[in-house]
Motif scaffolding. Structure first.
Motif, short mmCIF file in Angstrom:
data_model
loop_
_atom_site.label_atom_id
_atom_site.label_comp_id
_atom_site.label_asym_id
_atom_site.label_seq_id
_atom_site.Cartn_x
_atom_site.Cartn_y
_atom_site.Cartn_z
N ALA A 129 10.29 -2.90 25.61
CA ALA A 129 10.06 -3.71 26.80
C ALA A 129 10.79 -3.07 27.98
CB ALA A 129 10.54 -5.15 26.60
N VAL A 130 10.19 -3.19 29.16
CA VAL A 130 10.78 -2.63 30.38
C VAL A 130 10.73 -3.67 31.49
CG1 VAL A 130 10.14 -0.26 29.77
CG2 VAL A 130 8.59 -1.66 31.18
N ASN A 131 11.55 -3.48 32.49
CA ASN A 131 11.46 -4.29 33.70
C ASN A 131 12.14 -3.54 34.83
OD1 ASN A 131 14.32 -5.62 34.34
ND2 ASN A 131 14.08 -5.52 32.12
N ALA A 132 11.76 -3.84 36.06
CA ALA A 132 12.37 -3.21 37.23
C ALA A 132 12.83 -4.30 38.19
CB ALA A 132 11.39 -2.28 37.93
N ARG A 133 14.15 -4.32 38.46
CA ARG A 133 14.77 -5.28 39.37
C ARG A 133 14.40 -6.71 39.05
NH1 ARG A 133 15.46 -4.78 45.43
NH2 ARG A 133 17.30 -5.92 44.77
N VAL A 134 14.49 -7.06 37.78
CA VAL A 134 14.16 -8.42 37.35
C VAL A 134 15.39 -9.22 36.98
CG1 VAL A 134 13.02 -9.76 35.52
CG2 VAL A 134 11.81 -7.87 36.60
N ILE A 135 16.33 -8.61 36.26
CA ILE A 135 17.44 -9.39 35.68
C ILE A 135 18.23 -10.16 36.74
CG2 ILE A 135 19.58 -9.27 34.37
CD1 ILE A 135 18.52 -7.05 32.78
N TRP A 136 18.47 -9.55 37.89
CA TRP A 136 19.27 -10.23 38.90
C TRP A 136 18.57 -11.44 39.49
CZ3 TRP A 136 18.50 -11.37 44.01
CH2 TRP A 136 17.41 -10.76 44.65
N THR A 137 17.24 -11.53 39.34
CA THR A 137 16.48 -12.65 39.90
C THR A 137 16.40 -13.84 38.95
OG1 THR A 137 14.31 -11.96 39.03
CG2 THR A 137 15.04 -10.96 41.10
N LEU A 138 16.98 -13.73 37.75
CA LEU A 138 16.83 -14.78 36.74
C LEU A 138 17.94 -15.82 36.83
CD1 LEU A 138 15.93 -12.49 33.72
CD2 LEU A 138 14.36 -13.73 35.22
#
Length: 230
Positions: A129-138
Motif C-alpha cells: 500500500a502507498v500514500n502521498a501526504r495522507v497521514i498528517w491529514t488523518l
C-alpha cells in the motif's frame, strides 16, 4: 480498459460523520485546481523511486492499494508500470478527475469511495500500500495504519510519502462545532515513525528521497516504510 468507481458499503469503526463530511467537502472544493497547483513533480524520477521501494526486499508485488488517491497521482504511475492498482478516497470529485485521467492514458485502475480508516476489503488483499501526504491529514493515524496493515499481506510494505513540514491543521478542516484535530499536522520524522510503531509495523525505515523529484518550494520528499508482520 476498466475503470470503476465504487461506493463504500458500511463499516464497523466509530468515526465522526461530521468530520468525514468536512474533510470530503474540503477536498471536493479543491479538486478542480489541485493538479495545477501540484504540477511540480518529475514523473520519471517518481517512477524510478517507486519501483525501487516496491521491489526491494518485498517479494512479488502485483496488487497495490493507493490510499487517499485523490486525482490518482500515485495510482497512475503504478498502473503505468504494470501494477494492478486500486485507489481509495473520500473525495468523489477528486476521484472523478482521476478516473478521467485513467481513461485518457488507458490505465486499468479501480477507484473506490472509502474512508482511510475503514476500507471495504478483505484481510491480506493487497501486496503493498502507498500514500502521498495522507497521514498528517488523518484524525486517527494509528487507527488508519492498523487498517492498512489488515488489508496488506504479511511481509508487504506500507509506504507513506511525506514532505516533513509544519502545517496549521486548523486552517484545513472545520465544522460547525469547531475545528477538527489533526494529531500529525506539525509532525517530525520521529512522530511519523512512532505512529508506525504504535500500529505494530516492523523494519520501519525513513528514506530521504532525491530533491530533484520535485521543483516545488517545499521540503524534499521523505518515504516512511513499514513492513506488515509475518
Amino acid at each position: 480498459m476498466h475503470v470503476h468507481l465504487y461506493a463504500i458499503t458500511g463499516g464497523s469503526m466509530s468515526i465522526d460523520s461530521k468530520d468525514i463530511e468536512a474533510i470530503a467537502k474540503y477536498w471536493d472544493e479543491r479538486s478542480q485546481y489541485f493538479d495545477e497547483e501540484h504540477n511540480t513533480e518529475d514523473l520519471s524520477l517518481w517512477s524510478q523511486e517507486l519501483m525501487k521501494l516496491l521491489k526491494e526486499d518485498n517479494g512479488d508485488v502485483k496488487k497495490i492499494l493507493d490510499i487517499g488517491t485523490g486525482t490518482g497521482f500515485l495510482a497512475l504511475l503504478l498502473a503505468g508500470n504494470g501494477y494492478d492498482v486500486t485507489g481509495v478516497d473520500i473525495s468523489k470529485e477528486m476521484m472523478e478527475l482521476g478516473k478521467k485521467k485513467a481513461v485518457d492514458c488507458g490505465c486499468n485502475i479501480d477507484f473506490k469511495y472509502s474512508l482511510c480508516e475503514d476500507m471495504p476489503f478483505g484481510d491480506n488483499e493487497f501486496d503493498a500500500a502507498v500514500n502521498a501526504r495522507v497521514i498528517w491529514t488523518l484524525t486517527d493515524p494509528v487507527k488508519a495504519l492498523n487498517e492498512w496493515k489488515r488489508v496488506v499481506n504479511p511481509g508487504g510494505k506500507v509506504i507513506s510519502f511525506m514532505r516533513v513540514m509544519k502545517t496549521d491543521g486548523s486552517s484545513y478542516y472545520t465544522k460547525e462545532d469547531g475545528e477538527i484535530i489533526l494529531p500529525l499536522s506539525n509532525a517530525t520524522r520521529e512522530d511519523y515513525v512512532k505512529v508506525y510503531e504504535d500500529a505494530g509495523y516492523e523494519n520501519i525505515e525513513v528514506i530521504e528521497l532525491p530533491e530533484e523529484m520535485s521543483h516545488a518550494d517545499y521540503p524534499h520528499w521523505t518515504a516512511f516504510v513499514g513492513v506488515v508482520p509475518q
